[in-house]
Design an enzyme around this catalytic site. Structure first.
Site, short mmCIF file in Angstrom:
data_model
loop_
_atom_site.label_atom_id
_atom_site.label_comp_id
_atom_site.label_asym_id
_atom_site.label_seq_id
_atom_site.Cartn_x
_atom_site.Cartn_y
_atom_site.Cartn_z
N GLY A 6 32.68 1.72 10.76
CA GLY A 6 33.96 2.29 11.18
C GLY A 6 33.83 3.69 11.73
O GLY A 6 34.84 4.31 12.10
N ASP A 7 32.62 4.22 11.82
CA ASP A 7 32.41 5.57 12.33
C ASP A 7 32.11 5.50 13.83
O ASP A 7 31.04 5.03 14.24
CB ASP A 7 31.26 6.25 11.58
CG ASP A 7 31.14 7.72 11.92
OD1 ASP A 7 31.72 8.54 11.21
OD2 ASP A 7 30.47 8.05 12.93
N LEU A 8 33.06 5.97 14.64
CA LEU A 8 32.92 5.83 16.09
C LEU A 8 31.72 6.58 16.65
O LEU A 8 31.05 6.10 17.57
CB LEU A 8 34.21 6.31 16.78
CG LEU A 8 35.43 5.41 16.61
CD1 LEU A 8 36.64 6.02 17.30
CD2 LEU A 8 35.15 4.00 17.17
N ALA A 22 28.86 7.19 15.18
CA ALA A 22 27.64 6.44 14.87
C ALA A 22 27.53 5.20 15.75
O ALA A 22 26.45 4.90 16.30
CB ALA A 22 27.64 6.05 13.40
#
Length: 215
Positions: free
Chosen positions: A157-159, A161
């Site tokens: 969910g980390d854009l 990354a």
């Protein structure tokens, strides 16, 4: 005790992953080692992560610093003594106020003990933290990475990354989360280390190119 990394073995683990993955080796060769990002296991650190949800890191830090200037040491008890208006003046949105209040109340009541989480598995920690309003998988992932230093976490969910991984490995924009995780299977059990190298790559690539002075 679950696998963790530390400042002592961080560079060694970066080198280990670079041997497995030429793209990560390229990042280390070009930009050096990533910083050893770390935060203490306390209320303030979790507040910081909650503030970082869906806003810029600069905005989150501004709110944290404003709160710190208001009450000094950021503790659950001090936070619960602030009114909605006081928190609004510290740049807390209505939602973030609700989330952090719930966290503070659970800590003060003893329903949550952060130090005890250090003995739990990723899944057990996820179950406990997700009982707090506003805490989802991304927040838990960041807690596991920055605070507890668990070695094998990759927040899909980390854009930053996800975009860094697609860029570094030249993957199509439409690559699914499942396909991304398959791409980095060989990073296990050190996906957190690979993630930090990815973040480093993302931040370095976004820096303006310095023009050489040829005159």
């Amino acid at each position: 005790m679950f696998p963790v990394f530390s400042a002592d073995n961080f560079h060694q683990l970066c080198n280990l992953l670079a041997e497995k993955d030429g793209d990560l080796a390229f990042v280390l060769e070009r930009y050096g080692y990533p910083p050893f990002w770390s935060r203490p296991n306390n209320f303030e650190s979790l507040v910081h992560i909650i503030l970082e949800q869906q806003v810029s890191l600069a905005s989150a830090l501004a709110a944290l610093n404003k709160l710190k200037s208001k009450i000094g040491e950021i503790t659950a008890t001090k936070f619960l003594g602030l009114s909605n208006d006081e928190l609004r003046a510290c740049y807390f949105s209505r939602q973030k106020t609700v989330y952090v209040r719930d966290l503070a109340e659970k800590l003060v009541s003893g329903h949550l003990d952060l130090s005890s989480l250090e003995r739990f598995s990723d899944g057990e920690i996820r179950t406990q933290l997700k009982q707090i309003k506003g805490i989802g998988d991304w927040t838990v992932d960041i807690y596991l990475i920055f605070i507890l230093h668990h070695t094998d976490v990759f927040p899909t969910g980390d854009l930053a990354a996800v975009n860094a991984l697609k860029s570094l490995k030249k993957l199509p924009k439409g690559t699914t989360k499942e396909e991304l995780l398959t791409t980095i299977l060989h990073w296990e059990p050190y996906r957190t280390i690979g993630l930090m190298i990815l973040w480093h790559y993302y931040l370095e690539e976004r820096k303006p190119i310095k023009r050489r002075n040829n005159t």
